[in-house]
Design a protein around this motif. Structure first.
Motif, PDB file in Angstrom:
ATOM      1  N   ASP A  69       1.066  -0.738   0.428  1.00  0.00           N
ATOM      2  CA  ASP A  69       0.278   0.107   0.488  1.00  0.00           C
ATOM      3  C   ASP A  69       0.941   1.175   0.239  1.00  0.00           C
ATOM      4  O   ASP A  69       0.891   2.232  -0.930  1.00  0.00           O
ATOM      5  N   VAL A  70       1.756   1.300   1.057  1.00  0.00           N
ATOM      6  CA  VAL A  70       2.708   2.517   1.206  1.00  0.00           C
ATOM      7  C   VAL A  70       3.682   2.457  -0.338  1.00  0.00           C
ATOM      8  O   VAL A  70       3.792   3.595  -1.402  1.00  0.00           O
ATOM      9  N   ALA A  71       4.076   1.515  -1.189  1.00  0.00           N
ATOM     10  CA  ALA A  71       5.386   1.692  -1.754  1.00  0.00           C
ATOM     11  C   ALA A  71       3.698   2.091  -3.621  1.00  0.00           C
ATOM     12  O   ALA A  71       4.831   2.521  -3.817  1.00  0.00           O
ATOM     13  N   TYR A  72       3.553   1.681  -3.486  1.00  0.00           N
ATOM     14  CA  TYR A  72       2.698   2.084  -4.677  1.00  0.00           C
ATOM     15  C   TYR A  72       2.299   2.655  -4.916  1.00  0.00           C
ATOM     16  O   TYR A  72       2.507   4.241  -5.246  1.00  0.00           O
ATOM     17  N   ARG A  73       2.296   4.263  -3.768  1.00  0.00           N
ATOM     18  CA  ARG A  73       1.332   5.470  -3.143  1.00  0.00           C
ATOM     19  C   ARG A  73       2.605   6.068  -3.100  1.00  0.00           C
ATOM     20  O   ARG A  73       2.953   7.065  -3.553  1.00  0.00           O
ATOM     21  N   LEU A  74       3.927   5.555  -3.514  1.00  0.00           N
ATOM     22  CA  LEU A  74       5.481   6.148  -3.109  1.00  0.00           C
ATOM     23  C   LEU A  74       5.800   5.932  -4.949  1.00  0.00           C
ATOM     24  O   LEU A  74       6.669   7.641  -5.567  1.00  0.00           O
ATOM     25  N   LEU A  75       5.436   4.999  -5.444  1.00  0.00           N
ATOM     26  CA  LEU A  75       5.795   5.177  -6.761  1.00  0.00           C
ATOM     27  C   LEU A  75       5.179   4.966  -7.774  1.00  0.00           C
ATOM     28  O   LEU A  75       5.288   4.888  -9.308  1.00  0.00           O
ATOM     29  N   ALA A  77       6.841  -1.420  -7.239  1.00  0.00           N
ATOM     30  CA  ALA A  77       6.095  -1.407  -5.558  1.00  0.00           C
ATOM     31  C   ALA A  77       6.566  -2.781  -4.854  1.00  0.00           C
ATOM     32  O   ALA A  77       6.667  -2.747  -4.186  1.00  0.00           O
ATOM     33  N   GLU A  78       6.452  -3.658  -5.725  1.00  0.00           N
ATOM     34  CA  GLU A  78       6.059  -5.564  -5.307  1.00  0.00           C
ATOM     35  C   GLU A  78       7.401  -5.542  -5.116  1.00  0.00           C
ATOM     36  O   GLU A  78       8.485  -6.346  -4.304  1.00  0.00           O
TER      37      GLU A  78
END
Length: 320
Positions: free
Chosen positions: A28-34, A40-41
């Motif tokens: 959740d965090v990584a997708y919003r960041l990237l 994100a994965e």
């Protein structure tokens, strides 16, 4: 901004299931960041690889595996964002974040090996709307990390400081700067207004679809804000206008021109990043995914993703 998963939770249990259970939050965090499920994965997998590379004794010394994984994943994302800015300077045309379908609609629910598709772990709320993600793209990497972690996920600035390598007061300023960018862009409505706006958007998108299918330029102009903009992302792999199309009349003429050049184009109403949108298919293949934003009861912004590398979760989707 509300958080889908709440603030950081202290973890004092080192059981493997407790560590693996952090994956949804991290994705959740990584997708919003990237802005990319695949990236994100990769970031989350790298964080887990570093965790499992440690000895059992080193793992036991970490009081909160969740906080540790978030810190590591956040630093990885910060590095990726820095390199991504350089890559996107060479990108052909505008770069738009990868659109997410509703999990009930995408073609594949797994990435092979029985592991869930990372997109299946992303919470679809106002913080993944295309309007919101596009504003995030305008922030510096440090601004984006500080703003997303604090305003979306409610991480404290003391914890964010360890990720971006700056003092908590500096992180507070970074988040504040990100907030100003969001306000300046007039991006998404408050959470309490999301449901009502989604209903209105669904009706407007349906009317837009009907007018597009009828090649009715006058009707399209009436549905568009006079100062509306349309941005297309082909990534240099397919035909797409390289600059935003501005103004209701020009946009209406452009979308009708597209329809005239692609006879047999099928338009489907679909959920795009949690909001009503359109999918265009040609010969059964998804060729465009369009996300919309509204202002004053009219379409104010359209983001048309045509880069086939960003449409893999949509290709082959069935009709209505």
């Amino acid at each position: 901004m509300s958080t889908p998963s709440g603030p950081t939770r202290e973890r004092h249990e080192q059981h493997p299931s407790a560590v693996v259970g952090e994956r949804r939050q991290l994705i959740d965090v990584a997708y919003r960041l990237l802005g990319s499920p695949a990236e994100a994965e990769d970031a989350v997998q790298e964080a887990y690889a570093r965790w499992y590379a440690m000895s059992p004794q080193q793992q036991e010394a970490i009081a909160s595996p969740g906080a540790w994984l978030t810190t590591v994943a956040g630093r990885i994302c910060l590095d990726v964002l820095g390199s991504a800015r350089v890559r996107r300077e060479r990108y052909v045309g505008p770069w738009i974040p990868e659109p997410l379908p509703d999990r009930a609609e995408w073609i594949s629910g797994s990435t092979g090996g029985g592991r869930a598709d990372p997109a299946d772990l992303i919470t679809l709320d106002e913080s993944v709307s295309m309007a919101f993600l596009v504003v995030l793209e305008s922030m510096t990497p440090a601004e984006r990390v500080a703003f997303v972690l604090h305003d979306v996920f409610r991480y404290p600035f003391a914890e964010i400081a360890g990720i971006v390598g700056r003092a908590p007061t500096a992180c507070r300023q970074l988040a504040s700067s990100g907030r100003r960018r969001l306000r300046a862009a007039q991006a998404p409505a408050a959470p309490s207004a999301q449901a009502a706006q989604a209903v209105g958007q669904a009706v407007l998108v349906r009317r837009f679809k009907e007018a597009w299918e009828a090649r009715d330029i006058r009707a399209l102009v009436g549905l568009l804000d006079p100062d509306a903009t349309m941005t297309a992302d082909g990534g240099g792999l397919v035909g797409a206008v390289l600059r935003p199309v501005e103004g209701s009349v020009r946009i209406a003429q452009y979308v009708v021109h597209i329809a005239d050049r692609a006879p047999g184009l099928t338009l489907l109403e679909r959920t795009v990043n949690g909001r009503p949108g359109l999918v265009a298919q040609h010969a059964g293949t998804t060729v465009t995914v369009a996300a919309f934003d509204l202002a004053g009861g009219r379409v104010s912004r359209i983001w048309a993703v045509r880069n086939p590398e960003k449409l893999r979760r949509w290709t082959g989707a069935d009709g209505p």
